[in-house]
Each structure stands twice: as structure tokens, then as C-alpha cells.
Design an enzyme around this catalytic site. Structure first.
Site, PDB file in Angstrom:
ATOM      1  N   GLU A 159       0.344  -0.964  -0.345  1.00  0.00           N
ATOM      2  CA  GLU A 159      -0.125  -0.347   0.109  1.00  0.00           C
ATOM      3  C   GLU A 159       0.542   1.248   0.025  1.00  0.00           C
ATOM      4  O   GLU A 159       0.654   2.349   1.220  1.00  0.00           O
ATOM      5  CB  GLU A 159      -1.233  -0.089   0.938  1.00  0.00           C
ATOM      6  CG  GLU A 159      -1.904  -1.481   0.923  1.00  0.00           C
ATOM      7  CD  GLU A 159      -2.826  -1.973   2.313  1.00  0.00           C
ATOM      8  OE1 GLU A 159      -2.868  -1.340   3.534  1.00  0.00           O
ATOM      9  OE2 GLU A 159      -3.160  -2.698   2.597  1.00  0.00           O
ATOM     10  N   ASN A 200       2.437  -4.489  -3.578  1.00  0.00           N
ATOM     11  CA  ASN A 200       0.627  -5.143  -3.358  1.00  0.00           C
ATOM     12  C   ASN A 200      -0.403  -4.228  -2.850  1.00  0.00           C
ATOM     13  O   ASN A 200      -0.059  -2.959  -1.791  1.00  0.00           O
ATOM     14  CB  ASN A 200       0.730  -5.777  -1.434  1.00  0.00           C
ATOM     15  CG  ASN A 200      -0.360  -6.763  -1.477  1.00  0.00           C
ATOM     16  OD1 ASN A 200      -1.008  -7.792  -2.742  1.00  0.00           O
ATOM     17  ND2 ASN A 200      -0.951  -6.742  -0.545  1.00  0.00           N
ATOM     18  N   HIS A 236     -10.322  -6.048  -2.095  1.00  0.00           N
ATOM     19  CA  HIS A 236     -11.768  -5.682  -1.388  1.00  0.00           C
ATOM     20  C   HIS A 236     -12.585  -4.736  -2.400  1.00  0.00           C
ATOM     21  O   HIS A 236     -12.199  -4.002  -2.606  1.00  0.00           O
ATOM     22  CB  HIS A 236     -10.762  -5.172  -0.509  1.00  0.00           C
ATOM     23  CG  HIS A 236     -10.113  -6.408   0.318  1.00  0.00           C
ATOM     24  ND1 HIS A 236      -9.805  -6.855   1.453  1.00  0.00           N
ATOM     25  CD2 HIS A 236      -8.760  -6.138   0.698  1.00  0.00           C
ATOM     26  CE1 HIS A 236      -8.648  -7.526   1.272  1.00  0.00           C
ATOM     27  NE2 HIS A 236      -7.958  -6.637   1.560  1.00  0.00           N
ATOM     28  N   GLU A 265      -6.438 -10.694  -1.931  1.00  0.00           N
ATOM     29  CA  GLU A 265      -7.119 -10.566  -0.562  1.00  0.00           C
ATOM     30  C   GLU A 265      -8.598 -10.641  -0.734  1.00  0.00           C
ATOM     31  O   GLU A 265      -9.078  -9.710  -0.743  1.00  0.00           O
ATOM     32  CB  GLU A 265      -6.577  -9.403   0.604  1.00  0.00           C
ATOM     33  CG  GLU A 265      -4.520  -9.279   0.996  1.00  0.00           C
ATOM     34  CD  GLU A 265      -4.135  -7.728   1.416  1.00  0.00           C
ATOM     35  OE1 GLU A 265      -5.802  -7.318   1.516  1.00  0.00           O
ATOM     36  OE2 GLU A 265      -3.706  -8.316   1.419  1.00  0.00           O
ATOM     37  N   ASP A 267     -12.248  -9.893  -1.471  1.00  0.00           N
ATOM     38  CA  ASP A 267     -13.398 -10.545  -1.105  1.00  0.00           C
ATOM     39  C   ASP A 267     -14.411  -9.699  -1.240  1.00  0.00           C
ATOM     40  O   ASP A 267     -13.769  -8.024  -2.264  1.00  0.00           O
ATOM     41  CB  ASP A 267     -13.229 -10.428   0.652  1.00  0.00           C
ATOM     42  CG  ASP A 267     -12.787  -9.490   1.770  1.00  0.00           C
ATOM     43  OD1 ASP A 267     -12.409  -8.202   0.735  1.00  0.00           O
ATOM     44  OD2 ASP A 267     -12.146  -9.077   2.361  1.00  0.00           O
TER      45      ASP A 267
HETATM   46  O1  9MR Z   1      -6.875  -8.730   8.299  1.00  0.00           O
HETATM   47  C1  9MR Z   1      -6.293  -8.405   8.509  1.00  0.00           C
HETATM   48  C2  9MR Z   1      -7.476  -7.487  10.601  1.00  0.00           C
HETATM   49  O2  9MR Z   1      -7.257  -8.621  10.497  1.00  0.00           O
HETATM   50  C3  9MR Z   1      -6.227  -6.438  10.611  1.00  0.00           C
HETATM   51  O3  9MR Z   1      -6.707  -6.393  12.084  1.00  0.00           O
HETATM   52  C4  9MR Z   1      -6.035  -5.041   9.627  1.00  0.00           C
HETATM   53  C5  9MR Z   1      -5.588  -4.712  10.225  1.00  0.00           C
HETATM   54  O4  9MR Z   1      -4.607  -3.481   9.351  1.00  0.00           O
HETATM   55  O5  9MR Z   1      -5.589  -6.372   8.442  1.00  0.00           O
HETATM   56  C6  9MR Z   1      -6.286  -6.963   7.873  1.00  0.00           C
HETATM   57  O6  9MR Z   1      -5.554  -7.543   6.752  1.00  0.00           O
HETATM   58  C7  9MR Z   1      -4.946  -6.203   5.787  1.00  0.00           C
HETATM   59  C8  9MR Z   1      -4.136  -6.804   4.885  1.00  0.00           C
HETATM   60  O7  9MR Z   1      -3.257  -6.494   5.877  1.00  0.00           O
HETATM   61  C9  9MR Z   1      -3.911  -5.554   4.262  1.00  0.00           C
HETATM   62  N1  9MR Z   1      -4.650  -5.496   2.803  1.00  0.00           N
HETATM   63  C10 9MR Z   1      -6.188  -4.538   3.758  1.00  0.00           C
HETATM   64  C11 9MR Z   1      -6.586  -5.954   4.667  1.00  0.00           C
HETATM   65  C12 9MR Z   1      -7.767  -5.612   5.652  1.00  0.00           C
HETATM   66  O8  9MR Z   1      -7.554  -4.214   5.764  1.00  0.00           O
END
Ligand code: 9MR
Length: 349
Positions: A159, A200, A236, A265, A267
Site C-alpha cells: 500500500e 501489493n 477488496h 486478498e 473479498d
Molecule cells: O485482515 C486484517 C485484520 O485482521 C487486521 O486487523 C487489519 C489491520 O490493519 O489488517 C487486515 O488485513 C489487511 C491486510 O494486511 C492488508 N490489506 C488490507 C487488509 C484488510 O484490512
């Protein structure tokens, strides 16, 4: 899950009736995503909640049965692996890597440099730029080194751009300037020369200002000899926003650059409650990204960010939204699950 029983029956029938596959190659079990993906050139993966993996047997069985790759949803993030400076905790991540090995799965490592989920000792203390650079270098060498030879692909930098294509204002950019990205890839490559190294991000699936920025960055990094191997699109999506319609065009331009691509990722959330139209749209959202992957030469994997609503991150982050994964809280497949499986089976045919 209903597919478990039918899948088992299918596997037994195949073993009994056929002359038998080559030793070590189980017959494809078309009732699973993993079986359906065989022969398509794409690995199907999921993010894994390691607490659930330890405690929830049906969840654990589904991870093993349905997927070729696993990504730790949280346990390889800096905050979790080095909660206090110099105190490392690899235990949860090691357990996942061992689980993957036992089940013949590859691991996507996630993630090395990010603006989020950093330990507070790192973000609260006033380190000088030189100290921060050294801390980042040590972090990447330690983490990639710890898992050396056991990680298929790393999300090295996560990001780094805003949606308008400018670099995101993070502690790394502020202290180290844009060169931190190239440095992170060089350090990761130094620690594990065989791992595939990815950028990513989200909102970068179609052609837009953000994916344009990635295209330009990857071109520039590769011409400078920086070891960048892949472009990750998180995927997402939300049914209420519609889906990007230039995903095929986007993955193909990265093909032409000679890098791998991956959906990392995926969903597809919705405003609750679900209804027939939303559930259908969701299946279409999952399929749109999978079709694009199948239509690209170098799209190597498609990962869902959790496969069951039982553990999805979505309801905790978006008020009133959820139902974002291919199976419900009871691990029962939704139309999205069958859409993914059937799309894979059609591709293999
Ligand atoms: O799914 C993850 C969640 O459990 C955490 O609390 C969160 C913290 O920022 O991160 C989520 O995963 C993220 C991923 O690492 C990077 N891309 C976005 C994902 C969803 O927020």
C-alpha cells in the site's frame, strides 16, 4: 462443509476405479477449489487466522482441503513478530508455515514494509532517519532470513500509493524518501534470493491512477535492476460499488512488463442483510477477478482474504457490512464459492 463428503467420495472412487495416478499425485478432487485449480496454472489461496487454525477443526480441515497457498492474515506483520524492540516472536507464523508444509501448500509472506500494524516502539519513539533505515533493514533481513526457503512469495511493500497515484505519506516516505521501496526489495532479495518479491495494494485492480503509478514504478525499478518480481492486487470489492471493468487490460499490461501478477486478498462485501441480487453480484465480483487472472499469462495466484464469514475482518471495519467471503459462518458454500470452482473447471477443460 457439504463438499467434504462428496469430495471424499469422489477421491475414493477415483482411487478405486482408475489405474491410478502417478505416485505422489492425488487425483484431482473437482469438488474442492484446490482440485479444480489443478492444471489451470493458478494457485488458489486463503488468508489464515492462526487462532482459528489452532482451535477450529472444521476450519483447519477446510484450509487444508480447499487451498494451494496460505497467507498469514496478521502473524507475520512487524507488530506481531517484534512486539518489543529486539524481542522476536515467530511462533504463530512458524506453526502456519509448518502446517502449509504438511499439507503441500505454498506460503505467501505478508508483509515487510507497511504504514500499518507497526509496533508502537517503532512509531512512537523518535528515531533519526538513519536509525529508521537501519531498523527497516534489520527487520527485513531478520524476517525474510528466518523463513528463508519456506516462503513462495513475499508482499514486500504494501500500500505505498494513494488512489491518485502519489506516494502515500508514511513514516518510511517521510524519513527515507521514495528510495525505501527499492531498498526493501534489495534487502529481501539478499535474505532469500529464491522468494518472489511483490508490491501489493488495493483499488489497483483496474486501469486507474493508482495502477498507472505501479506500472511506472515497476518499470523504473526493473530498469534499475531492483529485484521486483510481482504486482499484487488485493481485490477488496463491494457489491455496492460495482466492479472495475478494466481488470483484464490491467493484468495484461503487467504481463507485458514481464512481472508476475496475483490477486492477493479477494473479498466482496455487501451492505447487510444479503439478498438474492447481492449474493449473485458477489459471485460475479469474485469471478471477475478470477477470469482476469486466468486470462493473464503470468497471473500465478488468486487468494481470498478468509474463506468463511466466521472470521472475516469486514464486519469489524465497515459498519453494517459483511458476508464478504465465499462461505458463510457455518462454512457452507455460497454461490460465490461455486462460481470460483466452476470458473476453474471451465479453464482446465
Ligand atoms: O485482515 C486484517 C485484520 O485482521 C487486521 O486487523 C487489519 C489491520 O490493519 O489488517 C487486515 O488485513 C489487511 C491486510 O494486511 C492488508 N490489506 C488490507 C487488509 C484488510 O484490512
Amino acid at each position: 462443509m457439504r463438499t467434504a463428503l462428496t469430495g471424499l467420495a469422489f477421491a475414493l472412487a477415483a482411487v478405486t476405479l482408475a489405474a491410478g495416478p502417478a505416485a505422489g499425485t492425488p487425483p484431482p478432487d473437482d469438488d474442492t477449489l484446490r482440485g479444480a485449480a489443478r492444471g489451470t496454472g493458478i494457485r488458489i489461496g486463503t488468508a489464515v487466522d492462526t487462532d482459528a487454525l489452532a482451535a477450529d477443526v472444521p476450519y483447519r480441515e477446510a484450509v487444508a482441503r480447499e487451498f494451494d497457498t496460505v497467507t498469514p492474515e496478521n502473524v507475520m506483520k512487524w507488530q506481531l513478530v517484534e512486539p518489543q524492540q529486539g524481542v522476536f516472536d515467530w511462533a504463530a507464523a512458524d506453526r502456519l508455515v509448518d502446517f502449509a508444509r504438511a499439507n503441500g501448500q505454498a506460503v505467501r509472506g505478508h508483509t515487510l514494509v507497511w504504514h500499518s500494524q507497526n509496533p508502537s516502539w517503532l512509531t512512537e519513539d523518535a528515531f533519526t532517519p538513519a536509525e529508521l533505515r537501519e531498523l527497516l533493514r534489520q527487520h527485513i533481513l531478520a524476517e525474510v532470513g528466518h523463513f528463508k526457503g519456506r516462503i513462495w512469495a513475499w508482499d514486500v511493500a504494501n500500500e505505498v500509493f494513494n488512489d491518485d497515484g502519489t506516494l502515500r505519506d508514511t513514516l518510511w516516505l517521510r524519513a527515507l524518501g521514495p528510495g525505501y521501496i527499492a531498498d526493501a526489495f534489495r534487502w529481501a532479495h539478499q535474505a532469500d534470493p529464491k522468494a518472489a518479491l511483490f508490491l501489493n495494494d488495493y483499488n489497483n485492480e483496474g486501469v486507474n491512477a493508482k495502477s498507472d503509478a505501479y506500472y511506472a514504478l515497476i518499470k523504473q525499478l526493473r530498469s534499475a535492476g531492483v529485484p521486483v518480481d510481482g504486482y499484487g492486487m488485493q481485490g477488496h470489492l463491494g457489491v455496492q460499488y460495482g466492479f472495475p471493468d478494466t481488470v483484464v487490460e490491467n493484468v495484461r499490461r503487467f504481463d507485458a512488463l514481464g512481472v508476475q501478477t496475483a490477486f492477493t486478498e479477494v473479498d466482496v462485501r455487501m451492505v447487510l442483510p444479503p439478498d438474492v441480487a447481492k449474493v449473485r453480484a458477489q459471485a460475479e465480483g469474485f469471478s471477475t477477478l478470477l477470469r482476469a487472472c486466468l486470462l493473464a499469462k503470468h497471473c500465478v495466484s488468486y487468494t481470498v482474504w478468509g474463506f468463511t464469514d466466521r472470521y472475516s475482518w469486514v464486519p469489524g471495519f465497515f459498519d453494517g457490512q459483511g458476508s464478504a467471503t465465499p462461505t458463510d459462518e457455518n462454512l457452507q458454500p455460497k454461490p460465490a464459492y461455486y462460481a470460483l470452482r466452476d470458473t476453474l473447471l471451465i479453464a482446465r477443460r
